[in-house]
Design a protein around this motif. Structure first.
Motif, PDB file in Angstrom:
ATOM      1  N   GLN A 193      37.480  31.843  41.572  1.00  0.00           N
ATOM      2  CA  GLN A 193      37.920  33.249  41.539  1.00  0.00           C
ATOM      3  C   GLN A 193      39.358  33.377  41.075  1.00  0.00           C
ATOM      4  O   GLN A 193      39.712  34.313  40.365  1.00  0.00           O
ATOM      5  CB  GLN A 193      37.829  33.857  42.929  1.00  0.00           C
ATOM      6  CG  GLN A 193      36.440  34.033  43.450  1.00  0.00           C
ATOM      7  CD  GLN A 193      36.477  34.756  44.783  1.00  0.00           C
ATOM      8  OE1 GLN A 193      36.808  35.927  44.852  1.00  0.00           O
ATOM      9  NE2 GLN A 193      36.148  34.063  45.857  1.00  0.00           N
ATOM     10  N   THR A 194      40.195  32.423  41.523  1.00  0.00           N
ATOM     11  CA  THR A 194      41.611  32.519  41.183  1.00  0.00           C
ATOM     12  C   THR A 194      41.814  32.365  39.685  1.00  0.00           C
ATOM     13  O   THR A 194      42.504  33.168  39.049  1.00  0.00           O
ATOM     14  CB  THR A 194      42.389  31.422  41.919  1.00  0.00           C
ATOM     15  OG1 THR A 194      42.111  31.537  43.311  1.00  0.00           O
ATOM     16  CG2 THR A 194      43.876  31.553  41.678  1.00  0.00           C
TER      17      THR A 194
ATOM     18  N   ALA B 163      40.683  35.335  37.762  1.00  0.00           N
ATOM     19  CA  ALA B 163      41.576  36.495  37.834  1.00  0.00           C
ATOM     20  C   ALA B 163      42.875  36.249  37.075  1.00  0.00           C
ATOM     21  O   ALA B 163      43.431  37.167  36.468  1.00  0.00           O
ATOM     22  CB  ALA B 163      41.880  36.829  39.293  1.00  0.00           C
ATOM     23  N   ARG B 164      43.363  34.989  37.128  1.00  0.00           N
ATOM     24  CA  ARG B 164      44.649  34.720  36.481  1.00  0.00           C
ATOM     25  C   ARG B 164      44.500  34.563  34.975  1.00  0.00           C
ATOM     26  O   ARG B 164      45.372  34.952  34.213  1.00  0.00           O
ATOM     27  CB  ARG B 164      45.268  33.449  37.062  1.00  0.00           C
ATOM     28  CG  ARG B 164      45.895  33.671  38.431  1.00  0.00           C
ATOM     29  CD  ARG B 164      46.498  32.402  38.959  1.00  0.00           C
ATOM     30  NE  ARG B 164      47.041  32.623  40.310  1.00  0.00           N
ATOM     31  CZ  ARG B 164      47.352  31.643  41.149  1.00  0.00           C
ATOM     32  NH1 ARG B 164      47.158  30.378  40.795  1.00  0.00           N
ATOM     33  NH2 ARG B 164      47.830  31.900  42.333  1.00  0.00           N
TER      34      ARG B 164
END
Lengths: 486, 125
Positions: A470-471, A474-475
């Motif tokens: 997820q990180t 998103a990044r």
């Protein structure tokens, strides 16, 4: 494009984008018209654009038809939906929709052009008028609009109606009170309507804290938004007292219909003292979920609010049905008559089940939630509950537990919300599931509960796609297929 | 778990730190970044904007939550850490150093209205 080794491809649990399978060809290379289509003479079309703005061919990805068909079939097999297995998302309420409603909506004569005259649309208007009446009866309301295109749009419409009512009384109020456990849309609807949102804490039993409510209520209170049973599945037992408190300061009581499926045929928001409410037809009846396409979120009101309903409303005059503009309408909230085909499905479901069937549906929704809760090992701090319950994953991360449940062929419950329960697993099996399916769900819960931390952190392992980063997503979002090559 | 709390900073209850050094440098605490989880986006004001103490000056988004950021002091924004726009992970990796957010030219250099390191430590325990 990178061409991958087919053997390597087969060993990966992922389906390439169909662009990746494509060969890149010019349109001229792949399309040669039949001689008969060419006609007898060549036609030359002069482009009005200068040469440097035109091109001779367009590069489009070309895939053989069988490859394309298999591509989409594989994708559909990787997907999980209400027709794959149980989908016990609490609050969101995903459930299987009986096919007879779809069959009805797919009939050619159900596709009525909305610009047809009223005289030629009497059948449509009759169905809509009947549905207005059914929903009014079910909710204990005096009038219903079918216009709003989803539950959240219904909330917004309802609050606009409340605002119009206060303004018509020369009463300029600034606040809407929302319990902290309420659906996020409640806060958003109130804020979008221009109100300051006052958040109301729950008491130690997970219900409205009447002392805190008393402190929050004032001459500025335009409305209190409540759902009953609330998001913990708990019935607000003090609802009559709450209604009196709100009415005493001149406020209106708004019912979020999200959990009406727990009360169908047994209790009515209107009888509890609610003044305005919305119905989630996908939760309470059986229509597609508005989030994925056209939905419907009708709004019911008491007599004093009828004249503020959106334009148009439908009424029966003599032996014909007609659209009219309510006297002090808040205006349009959707085109034409709302999402007609969705409303038709709700009408079909209500008439097929009838009074006894709807009453039976709420009984089964509550029974199924309570049966499932009895079967699982996770602790459930609040009860007794109705159609949904909120278990706690305890020392586990609720998101990890949910990922682990995917390995057992079920969709997990809603996680980490409401925040009153730590590491929440908010579960709503709905009335649609059989005992056998509930046992399968319970087994998945218990398998997650008994999983080691290591297993949980790595889950899921048996699904088409594993743990998503997820990180990183998103990044560094990759929003184009071309970015995959980077 | 114990979190880094610097003695040479002052703190807001909403977990911003303020470090006086001519201008006042502002960021969020080690405790706050841990609560938020992986930070994916930071929105900050522009240089030259004026802020009042307690005013929202930006937004921080993690994979878990979106939160407002509050100005610990009143003053003019003298510098913005533009690295955070491309590297929001700096807030997680180095909340007191590379993950700083703003430098504020304070209207009042006295930071006594803010929590001391000890008071903030009490709050987080």
């Amino acid at each position: 494009m990178s061409q991958q080794d087919p053997v390597e491809r087969a060993s990966e649990d992922e389906e390439p984008l169909h662009f990746e399978q494509a060969s890149w060809q010019t349109s001229e290379e792949t399309y040669e018209p039949l001689l008969s289509e060419k006609g007898t003479s060549e036609v030359t079309v002069e482009s009005p654009l200068p040469d440097d703005l035109t091109r001779d061919s367009v590069e489009l990805p070309e895939v053989e038809e069988p490859e394309l068909a298999r591509h989409y079939t594989r994708l559909s097999e990787m997907n999980y939906g209400v027709e794959s297995g149980p989908f016990p998302l609490g609050s969101c309420t995903m459930k299987y929709n009986p096919k007879f409603t779809e069959d009805l909506a797919a009939r050619p004569d159900a596709s009525v052009h909305p610009d047809r005259s009223e005289q030629a649309s009497q059948g449509t208007l009759q169905v809509l008028h009947e549905l207005q009446g059914y929903l009014a009866d079910i909710g204990g309301m005096d009038a219903v609009t079918l216009q709003p295109p989803a539950g959240a749009a219904g909330e917004f419409t309802g609050i606009l109606i409340a605002k119009a009512y206060h303004e018509a009384n020369g009463d300029d109020r600034s606040e809407v009170i929302v319990p902290e456990s309420a659906h996020g849309t409640n806060f958003a609807s109130a804020a979008m309507a221009g109100y300051d949102v006052v958040s109301l804490p729950s008491d130690e039993n997970g219900r409205v804290d009447t002392e805190a409510l008393d402190a929050a209520l004032s001459e500025e209170t335009a409305a209190l938004m409540l759902t009953n049973p609330n998001t913990l599945g708990l019935f607000e037992r003090d609802i009559e007292e709450i209604a009196d408190m709100v009415h005493d300061v001149g406020g209106l009581l708004y019912y979020d219909g999200a959990n009406l499926n727990a009360l169908l045929g047994r209790a009515r928001p209107g009888d509890m003292g609610f003044d305005v409410m919305h119905y989630n037809v996908h939760k309470t009846f059986a229509t597609p979920h508005g989030g994925g396409g056209p939905g419907a979120g009708p709004v019911g009101v008491v007599e004093e609010l009828r004249e503020f309903l959106p334009d148009p409303h439908i009424r029966e005059e003599g032996d014909t049905y007609e659209r009219y503009t309510p006297e002090r309408t808040i205006g349009k909230v959707h085109g034409y008559d709302g999402n007609w085909l969705v409303l038709l499905k709700a009408h079909a479901y209500i008439t097929r089940l009838g009074d006894s069937g709807l009453t039976d549906a709420s009984a089964k929704a509550v029974l199924n939630a309570n049966y499932l809760a009895e079967q699982i090992d996770y602790e459930i701090p609040f009860g007794p509950f109705h159609h949904e319950f909120v278990a706690s994953a305890g020392e586990q991360d609720a998101a990890d537990a949910a990922k682990r449940m995917l390995d057992f062929g079920v969709h997990p419950p809603t996680t980490k919300w409401p925040e009153i329960v730590p590491e929440a697993l908010m579960t709503e099996p709905t009335e649609i599931e059989s005992k056998r399916t509930l046992d399968q769900l319970a087994a998945a819960f218990d398998a997650a509960k008994s999983s080691s931390g290591e297993t949980l952190a790595d889950a899921p392992n048996r699904t088409a796609v594993g743990r998503i980063d997820q990180t990183e997503a998103a990044r560094n979002p990759r929003l184009s297929w071309q970015a995959l090559d980077e | 778990m114990s979190f880094e709390i610097r003695d040479d900073c002052r703190y807001r209850e909403s977990h911003e730190w303020a470090h006086p050094n001519g201008v006042v440098r502002v960021g969020i605490t080690d405790f706050a970044q841990d609560e938020l989880g992986d930070v994916v986006f930071v929105e900050l004001p522009r240089e030259g904007d004026t802020l009042s103490q307690g005013e929202e000056f930006g937004v921080i988004e993690s994979i878990k939550a979106v939160s407002d950021l509050y100005a610990p002091v009143s003053g003019e924004v003298a510098a913005v850490n533009e690295r955070l726009f491309d590297e929001p992970e700096l807030v997680n990796e180095s909340p007191f150093e590379d993950g700083w957010m703003l430098e504020i030219e304070p209207d009042d250099p006295d930071l006594d209205t803010l929590l001391s390191a000890g008071e903030y430590r009490d709050q987080t325990e």
